[in-house]
Design an enzyme around this catalytic site. Sequence first.
Site, mmCIF file in Angstrom:
data_model
loop_
_atom_site.group_PDB
_atom_site.id
_atom_site.type_symbol
_atom_site.label_atom_id
_atom_site.label_comp_id
_atom_site.label_asym_id
_atom_site.label_seq_id
_atom_site.Cartn_x
_atom_site.Cartn_y
_atom_site.Cartn_z
ATOM 1 N N SER A 44 0.696 -1.306 -0.099
ATOM 2 C CA SER A 44 -0.038 -0.058 0.049
ATOM 3 C C SER A 44 1.014 1.237 0.135
ATOM 4 O O SER A 44 2.021 1.142 0.613
ATOM 5 C CB SER A 44 -0.873 0.107 1.299
ATOM 6 O OG SER A 44 -1.518 1.049 1.425
ATOM 7 N N TYR B 227 -2.126 0.284 9.798
ATOM 8 C CA TYR B 227 -2.196 -0.516 8.700
ATOM 9 C C TYR B 227 -1.274 -0.364 7.859
ATOM 10 O O TYR B 227 -0.534 -1.247 7.394
ATOM 11 C CB TYR B 227 -3.724 0.191 8.016
ATOM 12 C CG TYR B 227 -3.700 -0.249 6.633
ATOM 13 C CD1 TYR B 227 -3.786 -1.847 6.283
ATOM 14 C CD2 TYR B 227 -3.446 0.589 5.664
ATOM 15 C CE1 TYR B 227 -4.061 -1.940 5.042
ATOM 16 C CE2 TYR B 227 -3.654 0.123 4.162
ATOM 17 C CZ TYR B 227 -3.725 -1.080 4.049
ATOM 18 O OH TYR B 227 -3.884 -1.544 2.442
ATOM 19 N N LYS C 136 1.899 -3.197 6.782
ATOM 20 C CA LYS C 136 2.169 -3.627 5.276
ATOM 21 C C LYS C 136 3.828 -3.349 5.172
ATOM 22 O O LYS C 136 4.340 -4.334 4.336
ATOM 23 C CB LYS C 136 1.484 -2.376 4.439
ATOM 24 C CG LYS C 136 0.058 -2.947 4.093
ATOM 25 C CD LYS C 136 -0.492 -4.049 3.485
ATOM 26 C CE LYS C 136 -1.674 -4.518 3.389
ATOM 27 N NZ LYS C 136 -2.082 -5.516 2.476
#
Length: 331
Positions: free
Chosen positions: A122, A146, A150
């Site tokens: 991402s 988040y 990643k």
Amino acid sequence: MILITGGAGYIGSHCSIEFLRNGFDVIVFDNFSLGHKKIIDNIMFNYPNIVLFQGDLRNKKDLDIVFRKYQIDAVVHLAAFSQVKQSILEPEVYYENNVLGTLNLLSSMVKNNVLKIIFSSSAAIYGEPSYIPVDETHPKNPINTYGKTKLVVENIMDDYDLAYGLKSIRLRYFNVLGANYKENIGEWHDVETHLLPNIIKSVLKSKFKFKIFGANYPTFDGTCIRDYIDVEDIAEAHRLAYNYLNKNNKTDVFNLGSQDGVSVKQMCNLVSKILDKKISIEYTSKRQGDCAILLADSSKAKKILNWKARNSISDSIYNAYQWEKILESFS
Ligand code: UDP
């Protein structure tokens, strides 16, 4: 066969169709925590060469079974939680699902001698950009949990490459939108947090007011600017990445975006114009973990993968609107 984790989810279902359409056999591995069985039924309607395996990455036994049962050539790994706000509130859930789940997957792959993976990374791993557009060498300073999950996974993949020769292509998506409504698949979250579906919901449901999260960002109109890219173009990039990996057997990373910045207000205006509807807007406070502007430099994917975005933002908006109407008919 290609194993697609999270293949019943939004991007995963479009990837499943992309591989199936190009003659691959696909196994979807999904626990249906976010994905939907109905999406797989809709895919099966047109493509028989798909197998569904209901399993959870946090359960090593499920992985052992799927790798033993099928002849898997490569993995396309999309299963993950991806809500920025929730990730900040519930880090344990995010690290367990996104990091531990992936660790289990990679270990099973190595154990079963499957050494190719396309990973759904991402733009969130970059954090607040120090320059734009952001290329793949930009410093990685994620500002939310988040994005951190990643980044941890990308680092683990480097170590697995060094130790076990597991090769990965990490695709760092920017903001994904659109739908393949003609084949009855699209974005379907029980709690919708994303921009375009929420604007469209406000058009379709009179009681639903669209909320803009923050209007005093340091941008030209005060709202956040993002780089929006169509989901079918993203899906195609996975297949091209697979071809590249097969040919070169080399770990690499690619940004996927359009390099066009669109602010939240501009998106409202675009939707209003394309659908010829008025958007009713409410201004609320900033959402934690959002940066002001994110814009991709995707020239590497264009040059090396020969990838090109085909759908315009107007196409994506139209397709997402058609899909949202189909989704309404499900309930
Ligand atoms: N956004 C908004 N209202 C919404 C959903 C999103 O104003 O109902 C804004 C959000 O603050 C961000 C942009 O739209 O600046 C894109 O958010 P989204 O959740 O779609 O994607 P993200 O950037 O989190 O990946």
